[in-house]
Write a protein that holds these residues in place. Structure first.
Motif, PDB file in Angstrom:
ATOM      1  N   PHE A 107      55.149  45.865 -50.908  1.00  0.00           N
ATOM      2  CA  PHE A 107      55.471  47.284 -50.802  1.00  0.00           C
ATOM      3  C   PHE A 107      56.102  48.005 -52.053  1.00  0.00           C
ATOM      4  N   LEU A 108      55.279  47.143 -53.147  1.00  0.00           N
ATOM      5  CA  LEU A 108      55.806  47.652 -54.663  1.00  0.00           C
ATOM      6  C   LEU A 108      55.568  48.899 -54.925  1.00  0.00           C
ATOM      7  N   ALA A 109      54.467  49.533 -54.515  1.00  0.00           N
ATOM      8  CA  ALA A 109      53.930  50.824 -54.810  1.00  0.00           C
ATOM      9  C   ALA A 109      54.957  51.785 -53.820  1.00  0.00           C
ATOM     10  N   GLU A 110      55.345  51.513 -52.752  1.00  0.00           N
ATOM     11  CA  GLU A 110      56.112  52.297 -51.850  1.00  0.00           C
ATOM     12  C   GLU A 110      57.448  52.404 -52.850  1.00  0.00           C
ATOM     13  N   LYS A 111      58.062  51.429 -53.246  1.00  0.00           N
ATOM     14  CA  LYS A 111      59.166  51.332 -53.842  1.00  0.00           C
ATOM     15  C   LYS A 111      58.971  51.872 -55.350  1.00  0.00           C
ATOM     16  N   ALA A 112      58.081  51.892 -56.036  1.00  0.00           N
ATOM     17  CA  ALA A 112      57.929  52.756 -57.038  1.00  0.00           C
ATOM     18  C   ALA A 112      57.867  54.140 -56.910  1.00  0.00           C
ATOM     19  N   LYS A 113      57.220  54.306 -55.619  1.00  0.00           N
ATOM     20  CA  LYS A 113      57.151  55.850 -55.546  1.00  0.00           C
ATOM     21  C   LYS A 113      58.619  56.365 -55.284  1.00  0.00           C
ATOM     22  N   ALA A 114      59.485  55.529 -54.428  1.00  0.00           N
ATOM     23  CA  ALA A 114      60.873  56.041 -54.310  1.00  0.00           C
ATOM     24  C   ALA A 114      61.632  55.902 -55.387  1.00  0.00           C
ATOM     25  N   SER A 115      61.451  55.322 -56.360  1.00  0.00           N
ATOM     26  CA  SER A 115      62.166  54.892 -57.357  1.00  0.00           C
ATOM     27  C   SER A 115      61.959  56.162 -58.581  1.00  0.00           C
ATOM     28  N   TRP A 116      60.822  56.543 -58.549  1.00  0.00           N
ATOM     29  CA  TRP A 116      60.265  57.748 -59.349  1.00  0.00           C
ATOM     30  C   TRP A 116      61.055  58.931 -58.937  1.00  0.00           C
ATOM     31  N   ILE A 117      60.892  59.156 -57.512  1.00  0.00           N
ATOM     32  CA  ILE A 117      61.446  60.255 -56.841  1.00  0.00           C
ATOM     33  C   ILE A 117      63.051  60.341 -57.228  1.00  0.00           C
ATOM     34  N   SER A 204      51.824  64.685 -53.482  1.00  0.00           N
ATOM     35  CA  SER A 204      51.233  65.197 -52.543  1.00  0.00           C
ATOM     36  C   SER A 204      49.686  65.279 -52.534  1.00  0.00           C
ATOM     37  N   ASP A 205      49.097  64.892 -53.537  1.00  0.00           N
ATOM     38  CA  ASP A 205      47.793  64.472 -53.983  1.00  0.00           C
ATOM     39  C   ASP A 205      47.081  63.200 -52.875  1.00  0.00           C
ATOM     40  N   PRO A 206      46.098  63.466 -52.190  1.00  0.00           N
ATOM     41  CA  PRO A 206      45.532  62.296 -51.326  1.00  0.00           C
ATOM     42  C   PRO A 206      45.022  61.247 -51.976  1.00  0.00           C
ATOM     43  N   ARG A 207      44.608  61.675 -53.335  1.00  0.00           N
ATOM     44  CA  ARG A 207      43.933  60.595 -54.314  1.00  0.00           C
ATOM     45  C   ARG A 207      45.206  59.479 -54.818  1.00  0.00           C
ATOM     46  N   CYS A 208      46.343  59.874 -54.599  1.00  0.00           N
ATOM     47  CA  CYS A 208      47.361  58.950 -54.992  1.00  0.00           C
ATOM     48  C   CYS A 208      47.659  58.028 -54.033  1.00  0.00           C
ATOM     49  N   LEU A 209      47.260  56.749 -54.037  1.00  0.00           N
ATOM     50  CA  LEU A 209      47.399  55.723 -53.075  1.00  0.00           C
ATOM     51  C   LEU A 209      48.572  54.863 -53.097  1.00  0.00           C
ATOM     52  N   TRP A 210      49.872  55.335 -52.584  1.00  0.00           N
ATOM     53  CA  TRP A 210      50.913  54.766 -52.812  1.00  0.00           C
ATOM     54  C   TRP A 210      51.226  53.721 -51.853  1.00  0.00           C
ATOM     55  N   HIS A 211      50.561  52.539 -51.607  1.00  0.00           N
ATOM     56  CA  HIS A 211      50.662  51.497 -50.997  1.00  0.00           C
ATOM     57  C   HIS A 211      50.186  50.248 -51.758  1.00  0.00           C
ATOM     58  N   GLY A 212      50.433  49.156 -51.655  1.00  0.00           N
ATOM     59  CA  GLY A 212      49.989  47.932 -51.892  1.00  0.00           C
ATOM     60  C   GLY A 212      50.951  47.522 -52.904  1.00  0.00           C
ATOM     61  N   GLU A 213      50.549  46.325 -53.703  1.00  0.00           N
ATOM     62  CA  GLU A 213      51.483  45.970 -54.881  1.00  0.00           C
ATOM     63  C   GLU A 213      50.979  46.349 -56.293  1.00  0.00           C
ATOM     64  N   ALA A 214      50.076  46.905 -56.271  1.00  0.00           N
ATOM     65  CA  ALA A 214      49.430  47.481 -57.808  1.00  0.00           C
ATOM     66  C   ALA A 214      50.005  48.758 -58.151  1.00  0.00           C
ATOM     67  N   GLU A 215      51.444  48.975 -58.088  1.00  0.00           N
ATOM     68  CA  GLU A 215      51.934  50.226 -58.363  1.00  0.00           C
ATOM     69  C   GLU A 215      51.537  50.423 -60.116  1.00  0.00           C
ATOM     70  N   ASP A 216      51.398  49.812 -61.072  1.00  0.00           N
ATOM     71  CA  ASP A 216      51.203  50.097 -62.285  1.00  0.00           C
ATOM     72  C   ASP A 216      50.031  50.893 -62.149  1.00  0.00           C
ATOM     73  N   LEU A 217      48.891  50.502 -61.494  1.00  0.00           N
ATOM     74  CA  LEU A 217      47.484  51.161 -61.380  1.00  0.00           C
ATOM     75  C   LEU A 217      47.677  52.538 -60.919  1.00  0.00           C
ATOM     76  N   VAL A 218      48.489  52.554 -59.706  1.00  0.00           N
ATOM     77  CA  VAL A 218      48.591  53.736 -58.831  1.00  0.00           C
ATOM     78  C   VAL A 218      49.208  54.897 -59.686  1.00  0.00           C
ATOM     79  N   ILE A 219      50.267  54.273 -60.298  1.00  0.00           N
ATOM     80  CA  ILE A 219      50.832  55.565 -61.171  1.00  0.00           C
ATOM     81  C   ILE A 219      50.004  55.981 -62.236  1.00  0.00           C
ATOM     82  N   CYS A 220      49.174  55.261 -62.926  1.00  0.00           N
ATOM     83  CA  CYS A 220      48.279  55.856 -64.053  1.00  0.00           C
ATOM     84  C   CYS A 220      47.235  56.698 -63.399  1.00  0.00           C
ATOM     85  N   SER A 221      46.573  56.108 -62.277  1.00  0.00           N
ATOM     86  CA  SER A 221      45.572  56.821 -61.519  1.00  0.00           C
ATOM     87  C   SER A 221      46.296  58.296 -61.049  1.00  0.00           C
ATOM     88  N   CYS A 222      47.304  58.263 -60.455  1.00  0.00           N
ATOM     89  CA  CYS A 222      47.697  59.562 -59.982  1.00  0.00           C
ATOM     90  C   CYS A 222      48.247  60.488 -61.217  1.00  0.00           C
TER      91      CYS A 222
END
Length: 328
Positions: A107-117, A204-222
């Motif tokens: 749940f690292l990506a979800e935690k990163a999302k909540a942290s940045w918010i 809110s962009d559906p391309r931003c996949l905020w799930h799993g453990e690859a939070e670093d890759l997710v935020i760059c992609s987003c």
């Protein structure tokens, strides 16, 4: 390798670098009597360049592993302008910010999302740059700030150890798969504009996949999906400022063997098996043990004192600066 051997190797390596730097600049710089406190005041106020850098730092942790964050809290994080610790549960004595997320790597990506918010909602106007670091990372805050003085917080950029996901093995599924440049490892630094875009548009962009453990890759992609950039953070000599994900004993040995997964994801940035690839002004280290936190903190204090006594001008410190989007 025996712990004492590793420790001796680190000390020898650092003092060697210090001596080499001193010899190179001795004829160009006069001695000075500045104190460590004075140097930090200069760095934080931007007195030498007219630019003040405000840096917010946060770690992501959990109640079961909170003890691992103590070492960062008690060393380098003291020198951030704002320090936060994000967890799935509040701990007022540490202290930690309690987020409504599950614990665990899945749940690292979800935690990163909540942290940045949380950072955006409470601190977006109180800093210019925002850094997420791992609990086993050591960051030379004063050096990082010198690099950031030559960056523009109004540009949507992210900085860190550069990696690359090739099109042969993209991240995600279906139309949301991502391949390209990203940053990973010990820390990720966002400009204020990058923070704003990720939170106000990326979430809110559906391309931003905020799930799993690859939070670093997710935020760059987003960030790239909302018009941002991944920046090449190697220095002007092509050397890494955010060091590779290597245990400290590998660096102390002077030569190391890269893990196969690292070689695969290093892509166009290349790699080598020698400390010659590492910048003379490193920003961050990864996989730091408890004792190494305090050793590094001590050694960097010595380094700062050398910089003061020789009046070394660090205003030249700049990232390579090449910016990458999804199509580059």
């Amino acid at each position: 390798m025996h712990r004492s051997t590793v420790r001796r190797g680190l000390v020898v390596l650092f003092y060697t670098v210090c001596v080499v730097c001193a010899v190179r600049v001795w004829n160009n710089y006069a001695r000075d009597n500045f104190s460590i406190v004075k140097l930090r005041q200069i760095v934080n106020s931007g007195q030498e360049t007219g630019t003040r850098v405000r840096l917010l730092c946060f770690l992501m942790t959990d109640p079961s592993v909170l003890h691992k964050a103590v070492y960062a809290r008690d060393t380098w994080m003291k020198r951030c302008d704002i320090s936060l610790f994000m967890s799935s549960a509040e701990n007022k004595s540490f202290p930690t910010v309690g987020l409504n997320v599950f614990s665990g790597r899945d749940f690292l990506a979800e935690k990163a999302k909540a942290s940045w918010i949380y950072v955006y909602e409470h601190f977006r106007d109180k800093a210019d740059f925002f850094m997420k670091a791992d609990p086993d990372s050591y960051v030379a805050v004063e050096i990082l700030k010198e690099y950031l003085k030559n960056c523009n917080s109004s540009e949507p950029e992210i900085y860190g150890h550069n990696m690359y996901v090739g099109p042969h093995r993209p991240y995600g599924v279906g139309p949301y798969r991502y391949s390209g440049h990203y940053v990973a490892g010990e820390a990720e630094v966002l400009t204020k504009e990058a923070l704003v875009r990720v939170v106000t548009r990326g979430l809110s962009d559906p391309r931003c996949l905020w799930h799993g453990e690859a939070e670093d890759l997710v935020i760059c992609s987003c960030l790239i999906d909302v018009g941002g950039y991944v920046v090449d953070t190697r220095d002007q000599f092509g050397k890494d400022t955010f060091l590779p994900p290597l245990p400290m004993e590998c660096i102390a040995n002077g030569r190391y063997k890269c893990a196969p997964w690292y070689i695969k994801y290093r892509g166009p940035y290349g790699y080598c098996r020698s400390v010659e690839c590492l910048s003379d002004h490193p920003i961050a280290f990864h996989y730091v043990t408890a004792n190494e936190f305090f050793l590094l903190d001590y050694l960097f204090r010595i380094r700062l004192r050398l910089i003061q006594q020789l009046s070394i001008d660090l205003s030249h410190l700049k990232f390579n600066g090449t910016r990458y989007t999804k199509n580059t």
